[in-house]
Design an enzyme around this catalytic site. Structure first.
Site, PDB file in Angstrom:
ATOM      1  CB  SER A 130      48.751  29.274  33.251  1.00  0.00           C
ATOM      2  OG  SER A 130      47.750  30.209  32.878  1.00  0.00           O
ATOM      3  CG  LEU A 178      41.219  27.740  37.952  1.00  0.00           C
ATOM      4  CD1 LEU A 178      39.797  28.296  37.861  1.00  0.00           C
ATOM      5  CD2 LEU A 178      41.426  27.016  39.272  1.00  0.00           C
ATOM      6  CG  ASP A 206      45.626  29.492  27.056  1.00  0.00           C
ATOM      7  OD1 ASP A 206      45.391  30.693  26.817  1.00  0.00           O
ATOM      8  OD2 ASP A 206      45.753  29.041  28.212  1.00  0.00           O
ATOM      9  CB  CYS A 222      39.727  26.916  32.698  1.00  0.00           C
ATOM     10  SG  CYS A 222      39.261  25.399  33.555  1.00  0.00           S
ATOM     11  CE1 TYR A 226      36.584  36.968  36.481  1.00  0.00           C
ATOM     12  CE2 TYR A 226      35.758  37.296  38.708  1.00  0.00           C
ATOM     13  CZ  TYR A 226      36.381  36.498  37.768  1.00  0.00           C
ATOM     14  OH  TYR A 226      36.801  35.236  38.102  1.00  0.00           O
TER      15      TYR A 226
END
Length: 252
Positions: free
Chosen positions: A15, A17, A36, A83, A158
């Site tokens: 999903s 980017l 993923d 990503c 983050y």
């Protein structure tokens, strides 16, 4: 670097980017292997030419197995795009007490350690390829964030993870120069990914108004186009490119 008839790894490819980048690369004739998590792969609808492999990027054995499969299928692995990432929010101190240490550790594991794990193992595979006429063997593109430079309240984990990604860019480029492998990082601003889908139109419009110009959210396809540009531009190396419409995040 020529992408025709090569293979690429894209993490987080189910999903956002990652999916946009995988589709753009497949459109250029690249055989794309998207890494993923199981649950993400199960619900994905990849573009033609994109092969999804259930993989936890933080797991050395799983990433090694994926790369072994990729290199065994014929096309040279010339590109890896990281990503995969998560972005939970929590303050250092709140009514519930101090920031949960396991949450902080998990964010660092996925965003920073996962990126480094794919970087190092993909680079090993690339180092064994024949160089092109310019001495190049491959390219790794990592994903940081403008939060690496001016994160908002609640983004401590983050911010730390993405600052780590940005911070290792020049060192990774220097380490891998002897093998003809370039390393670049993209630091996106606010991108219209599935992560944004939970926000109301009003909130999304408000976020768009914080961007200097163009006054809108970025599209995942714009990130993908930047990856292609970096691949085409052989003199880009060891740098972090902000893709943010000149946005500088405020405290909140």
């Amino acid at each position: 670097m020529q992408l025709d008839h090569t293979a690429a790894i894209v993490t987080g490819a189910a999903s956002g980017l990652g999916a946009a980048t995988a589709a753009a690369l497949a459109g250029r004739g690249v055989t794309v292997y998207g890494l993923d998590l199981d649950k993400a792969v199960a619900g994905a609808n990849p573009a033609d030419g994109v092969h999804l492999i259930p993989t936890d990027v933080t797991d050395e054995a799983q990433v090694s197995a994926a790369i072994e499969r990729i290199t065994g299928e014929g096309r040279p692995l010339r590109l890896a795009v990281n990503c995969a990432g998560i972005a939970p929010s929590a303050r250092i101190l709140s009514r519930r007490g101090p920031h949960d240490l396991d949450l902080f550790r998990t964010v660092l594991m996925v965003n920073l350690l996962g990126t480094f794990n794919v970087l190092r193992l993909a680079a090993e595979a690339m180092s064994q390829l024949d160089a092109d006429e310019h001495g190049q063997r491959g390219l790794v593109v990592n994903t940081a964030s403008i939060a690496a430079f001016e994160a908002q309240i609640g983004q401590i984990a983050y911010a730390a993870s993405k600052a780590g990604v940005a911070g290792m860019t020049i060192t990774a480029a220097r380490d891998l120069a002897q093998f003809g492998i370039r390393v670049m990082t993209i630091a996106p601003g606010i991108v219209d990914t599935p992560m944004m889908a939970g926000f109301s139109d009003e909130v999304r419009a408000g976020l768009a108004q914080t961007v200097t110009f163009p006054r809108r959210l970025a599209e995942p396809t714009e990130y993908a186009r930047l990856v292609l540009m970096i691949a085409d531009h052989d003199y880009l190396n060891g740098e972090t490119i902000r893709m943010d419409g000149a946005l500088r995040m405020t405290a909140r």
